[in-house]
Design a protein around this motif. Structure first.
Motif, PDB file in Angstrom:
ATOM      1  N   LYS A 153       3.797  -1.339 -10.128  1.00 46.95           N
ATOM      2  CA  LYS A 153       4.123  -0.838 -11.465  1.00 46.95           C
ATOM      3  C   LYS A 153       3.660  -1.804 -12.554  1.00 46.95           C
ATOM      4  O   LYS A 153       3.311  -1.383 -13.661  1.00 46.95           O
ATOM      5  N   LEU A 154       3.654  -3.098 -12.233  1.00 46.23           N
ATOM      6  CA  LEU A 154       3.230  -4.110 -13.209  1.00 46.23           C
ATOM      7  C   LEU A 154       1.717  -4.285 -13.254  1.00 46.23           C
ATOM      8  O   LEU A 154       1.224  -5.121 -14.006  1.00 46.23           O
ATOM      9  N   GLY A 155       0.981  -3.523 -12.445  1.00 46.76           N
ATOM     10  CA  GLY A 155      -0.481  -3.534 -12.560  1.00 46.76           C
ATOM     11  C   GLY A 155      -1.225  -4.163 -11.419  1.00 46.76           C
ATOM     12  O   GLY A 155      -2.424  -4.438 -11.552  1.00 46.76           O
ATOM     13  N   SER A 156      -0.587  -4.423 -10.288  1.00 46.55           N
ATOM     14  CA  SER A 156      -1.309  -5.006  -9.157  1.00 46.55           C
ATOM     15  C   SER A 156      -2.355  -4.026  -8.634  1.00 46.55           C
ATOM     16  O   SER A 156      -2.079  -2.833  -8.470  1.00 46.55           O
ATOM     17  N   GLN A 157      -3.555  -4.557  -8.366  1.00 42.45           N
ATOM     18  CA  GLN A 157      -4.650  -3.748  -7.830  1.00 42.45           C
ATOM     19  C   GLN A 157      -5.068  -4.227  -6.451  1.00 42.45           C
ATOM     20  O   GLN A 157      -6.168  -3.913  -5.996  1.00 42.45           O
ATOM     21  N   SER A 158      -4.222  -4.985  -5.809  1.00 41.55           N
ATOM     22  CA  SER A 158      -4.546  -5.525  -4.492  1.00 41.55           C
ATOM     23  C   SER A 158      -4.500  -4.415  -3.449  1.00 41.55           C
ATOM     24  O   SER A 158      -3.481  -3.742  -3.288  1.00 41.55           O
ATOM     25  N   ARG A 159      -5.599  -4.236  -2.743  1.00 43.93           N
ATOM     26  CA  ARG A 159      -5.645  -3.199  -1.712  1.00 43.93           C
ATOM     27  C   ARG A 159      -4.701  -3.527  -0.563  1.00 43.93           C
ATOM     28  O   ARG A 159      -4.135  -2.617   0.061  1.00 43.93           O
ATOM     29  N   ALA A 160      -4.517  -4.826  -0.283  1.00 46.62           N
ATOM     30  CA  ALA A 160      -3.606  -5.209   0.794  1.00 46.62           C
ATOM     31  C   ALA A 160      -2.172  -4.793   0.477  1.00 46.62           C
ATOM     32  O   ALA A 160      -1.430  -4.337   1.358  1.00 46.62           O
ATOM     33  N   ARG A 179       8.359 -12.860 -11.798  1.00 45.78           N
ATOM     34  CA  ARG A 179       7.377 -13.905 -12.099  1.00 45.78           C
ATOM     35  C   ARG A 179       5.942 -13.477 -11.790  1.00 45.78           C
ATOM     36  O   ARG A 179       5.022 -14.276 -11.885  1.00 45.78           O
ATOM     37  N   PHE A 180       5.765 -12.197 -11.410  1.00 54.10           N
ATOM     38  CA  PHE A 180       4.411 -11.701 -11.126  1.00 54.10           C
ATOM     39  C   PHE A 180       3.548 -11.724 -12.385  1.00 54.10           C
ATOM     40  O   PHE A 180       2.373 -12.096 -12.343  1.00 54.10           O
ATOM     41  N   THR A 181       4.120 -11.320 -13.502  1.00 58.47           N
ATOM     42  CA  THR A 181       3.345 -11.297 -14.750  1.00 58.47           C
ATOM     43  C   THR A 181       2.996 -12.699 -15.243  1.00 58.47           C
ATOM     44  O   THR A 181       2.099 -12.850 -16.067  1.00 58.47           O
TER      45      THR A 181
END
Length: 618
Positions: free
Chosen positions: A259-266, A205-207
Motif C-alpha cells: 500500500k505504501l508503494g513497494s514494487q518488489s516482485r519478491a 519505517r518503510f517510508t
C-alpha cells in the motif's frame, strides 16, 4: 546537600530556594524550617539544581563547552541515579506517593534536555552501571552508536515479550540511519516474540528507507518456524524460547508495504504464496483482482497463434513480446502465482483471474472455469471480442454441458436441455443447432429441440434470400460495366492537323513519336508527358515505368530480328499481345488523366514557373 563539597557550601540558600518546589509536602515559604533542612539533608536535589544552572551558564557563555558539560553532566547523572535508587529503598507508601515519580521525571527531563551537550559514551556507561532499562537509555544509545547494546539488553530480559517491545521502542525512537542494520539483525527475534508489533514497526519505517526485501528472509524464516511449531505443537522437542504464532503478522506487513508503494516482485510473490496457503480464497482473489489487470491484447491474441499454426515465424515471438510487456507493467510474477495456486489444488477462481491476465489464454481460463463454475465460463466467453475465438469457447461450453449427462433416456433429456440453454445464452449469431448436433446423444428426440431447428431453417431462408438479392445486384452492376466498356471502345477523339504539344509547342504530326489526346482538348507528346509526370509519381510507379520501357524496347528489338529471319505467326501474335499489355499499363500510369486539368495540376499549384525566371516571385 548531602553530597555537597565544603567549597561550594555558600550556594546553600539559593539551592534550598530552588529545590523546595520539587519536594512535595514541603512549603516553599519555609526554607529555614527544620522540616525543609531535614528533607534537603537526605536529598541531592539542591545540588542537582545548582549544577544544572551552572551547566546552562557554561553552555551559553562558552562556544567549546562540551568538556565542561560532560563533566557536569556525568556528575548530574550520578546524582539523579542516586536519587532514583534511594527512592527504591523507601516504603511502599512513600514510594508510591512522593519521591520516585518526581526523581524519575527529573532524570528523564535531564537526559532529554542535554542529549546533545554531553559525551554520549560516558553517559551510557554511567546509565549501564545503575541497571537502567534500554528504553530509558535509548536516546544516549543512539547518539553513541550503541543501539545494539540497548537492544541486546532489552532482548535479554526475563520477560521476552516485553523485552521485544522495549527493543522495538528503542529502534523506533532512534534515527533510521543508525537503527536500520539492527532491524535486519534482530528482525527474526522480534517477529518470534512480538510478531504483530514488529510488523507494524517495520511498516512504519518503510517510508524512511527500511528495505522490505532485506526483511523478507526473516518473515520467510518466521513462517517456516510457525509451520514447524504447528506440526510439533505439544511435542517433547519443542524449543523452550518464547514463540508467538501469529498467522496475520507477515500478511499485515506485506499488505502494508504494498500500500505504501513497494514494487518488489519478491514481496508480491511471497504474499501470493501466503494467501494461497489460506483456506479462505477471498483475500487471494481480491489481491489478484487489484494487481492483475485483464490482458489488453486478448482480442487479437488469436492472430499470432493462427500465423504460427500456418507456419508463420513471428507468431510465438509476437506472443512472447506481449507477455514480456505485460510482465513489466505488473510487479506480480503471474506465472509464479499461477503455478503456486494450481499446486494447491484449490482457489480455482483466482487461477481463472490470472489466466485472464495473460494474452491469448482465455481458452485455458474457460476450461478451468468449467470445472469450478460454468456460469463464470459463460461470462468469460461473452467478454471475448474475436468472433472465431468466441465461437470456439461456446463450443467448449456446449461440449462440456453435453458431457456431464448420463446414458439413460432421462439423462439424455437433461443433456439436450443443457445444450439448448447454451444455444440461448450465446445467441443465434454465434452457434446454431447444427454446430451442437454432434454433442447430442444418439437417442435424443427431435421434439426437445424442434424450435431451435425451425429457427435455424428460418435463418437459412432469410440468408438465402439475402444472398439472392446480392447476386442480382452484382449481375446488374456487371451488365452496366459491360455496356460502359462497349461504349468507351466506340468513343473517338478528333485531333486537328496543326495541333501542337501543350508542353513543347511542337507539331504533333511532325514530332515522329506517340502522343496522347485528352478529353479536355489538350494534346501531349509521350516524352513530354513522361517528363512532366515523373516528379509526381511515387517510387514504385517510377520503377514500374522504367521496367515497362525496357521490356517494350526488348520485345520490339526481338521482333525486328525475327522479322528478318522470317518468324512464325504464333511468336508474332505473342509479341503483339505482350506489347499491347505493356502499352496499356504504361498508358494507365502516365495518361490516367489530363496533366493540365487533373490532380497533377492541383498538386503543383504552389510551384513556381521555372521556365521563365523573370516571372518568378522572389
Amino acid at each position: 546537600m548531602a553530597q555537597c563539597p565544603a567549597a561550594v557550601m555558600p550556594f546553600a540558600d539559593t539551592a534550598i530556594r530552588l529545590a523546595l518546589p520539587m519536594l512535595k509536602g514541603v512549603e516553599s515559604s519555609s526554607k529555614n524550617s527544620p522540616r525543609a533542612n531535614e528533607a534537603l539533608a537526605s536529598s541531592n536535589l539542591a545540588l542537582i539544581t545548582y549544577l544544572q544552572d551552572n551547566m546552562k551558564t557554561a553552555k551559553s557563555k562558552n562556544d567549546d563547552s562540551s568538556m565542561i558539560c560532560t563533566i557536569l553532566g556525568t556528575w548530574l547523572t550520578e546524582l539523579h541515579l542516586q536519587e532514583r535508587d534511594r527512592g527504591g529503598t523507601m516504603g511502599k507508601r512513600q514510594q508510591r506517593q512522593s519521591t520516585p515519580p518526581v526523581n524519575h521525571a527529573l532524570l528523564h527531563q535531564f537526559l532529554s534536555s542535554f542529549v546533545r551537550d554531553m559525551d554520549a559514551n560516558a553517559i551510557t556507561h554511567v546509565l549501564a552501571s545503575h541497571d537502567i532499562s534500554a528504553v530509558e537509555s535509548a536516546g544516549y544509545s543512539a547518539a553513541a552508536n550503541n543501539i545494539g547494546a540497548a537492544v541486546n539488553a532489552a532482548l535479554s530480559s526475563e520477560d521476552e515479550k516485553n523485552g521485544a517491545l522495549d527493543a522495538l521502542r528503542v529502534l523506533n525512537d532512534s534515527p533510521i540511519e543508525k537503527a536500520e542494520p539492527y532491524y535486519y539483525k534482530y528482525a527474526l527475534t522480534l517477529l518470534s516474540r512480538a510478531p504483530m508489533s514488529a510488523a507494524k514497526s517495520f511498516v512504519a519505517r518503510f517510508t524512511e528507507g527500511l528495505s522490505d526485501t532485506k526483511l523478507l528472509p526473516s518473515f520467510m524464516h518466521y513462517e517456516q518456524r510457525r509451520k514447524t511449531k504447528s506440526v510439533n505443537k505439544g511435542g517433547l522437542n519443542a524449543p523452550v524460547a518464547t514463540f508467538v504464532n501469529d498467522e496475520n503478522a507477515s500478511i499485515r506487513y506485506m499488505e502494508g508495504v504494498i500500500k505504501l508503494g513497494s514494487q518488489s516482485r519478491a514481496i508480491y510473490n511471497y504474499l501470493t504464496s501466503l494467501y494461497a496457503s489460506m483456506e479462505d480464497e477471498g483475500p487471494l482473489f481480491r489481491f489478484i483482482s487489484a494487481h492483475v489487470p485483464p490482458a489488453t491484447a486478448s482480442a487479437n491474441a488469436s492472430s499470432p497463434l493462427k500465423s504460427n499454426i500456418c507456419g508463420g515465424s513471428g507468431g510465438v515471438a509476437h506472443l512472447l513480446l506481449i507477455h514480456a510487456n505485460e510482465e513489466k507493467q505488473c510487479p506480480l510474477d503471474k506465472s509464479y502465482a499461477l503455478r503456486t495456486i494450481l499446486r494447491t489444488g484449490r482457489h480455482f477462481r483466482s487461477a481463472v483471474k490470472l489466466y485472464m491476465g495473460f494474452s491469448g489464454m482465455r481458452q485455458q481460463a474457460v476450461e478451468l472455469a468449467l470445472k469450478v463454475d460454468p456460469s463464470l465460463a459463460r461470462e468469460l466467453a461473452r467478454q471475448s471480442q474475436d468472433k472465431d475465438e468466441t465461437k470456439r469457447l461456446w463450443l467448449m461450453i456446449a461440449r462440456n454441458a453435453a458431457a456431464n449427462g448420463g446414458t439413460s433416456s432421462c439423462d439424455g433429456k437433461a443433456v439436450v436441455s443443457r445444450v439448448v440453454n447454451v444455444l440461448k445464452d450465446c445467441g443465434p449469431d454465434i452457434l446454431s443447432i447444427e454446430d451442437v448436433l454432434p454433442f447430442l446423444p444418439d437417442f435424443a428426440q427431435i421434439d426437445q429441440f424442434k424450435d431451435e431447428i425451425c429457427d435455424a431453417l428460418a435463418q437459412y431462408s432469410s440468408k438465402i434470400e439475402h444472398y439472392l438479392k446480392e447476386m442480382n445486384e452484382c449481375d446488374q452492376t456487371c451488365d452496366a460495366l459491360r455496356e460502359e466498356l462497349s461504349r468507351l471502345r466506340s468513343v473517338g477523339t478528333q485531333v486537328r492537323a496543326d495541333a501542337r504539344c501543350a508542353f513543347t509547342n511542337k507539331y504533333i504530326l511532325d514530332a515522329g513519336e506517340p502522343f496522347y489526346a485528352f478529353p479536355s482538348g489538350y494534346v501531349v507528346l509521350e516524352t513530354a508527358l513522361k517528363n512532366e509526370l515523373m516528379p509526381h509519381l511515387n517510387e514504385k510507379q517510377i520503377n514500374r515505368l522504367r521496367f515497362i520501357e525496357k521490356e517494350l524496347a526488348r520485345i520490339r528489338d526481338r521482333s525486328i530480328v525475327k522479322v528478318s529471319d522470317g518468324r512464325r505467326s504464333y511468336e508474332e501474335a505473342k509479341a503483339e499481345y505482350e506489347i499491347e499489355e505493356l502499352q496499356n499499363e504504361l498508358d494507365g500510369i502516365i495518361a490516367a488523366e489530363c496533366p493540365l486539368t487533373g490532380s497533377v495540376m492541383v498538386d503543383s499549384i504552389d510551384h513556381g514557373f521555372s521556365d521563365d525566371e523573370e516571372d518568378e516571385f522572389v
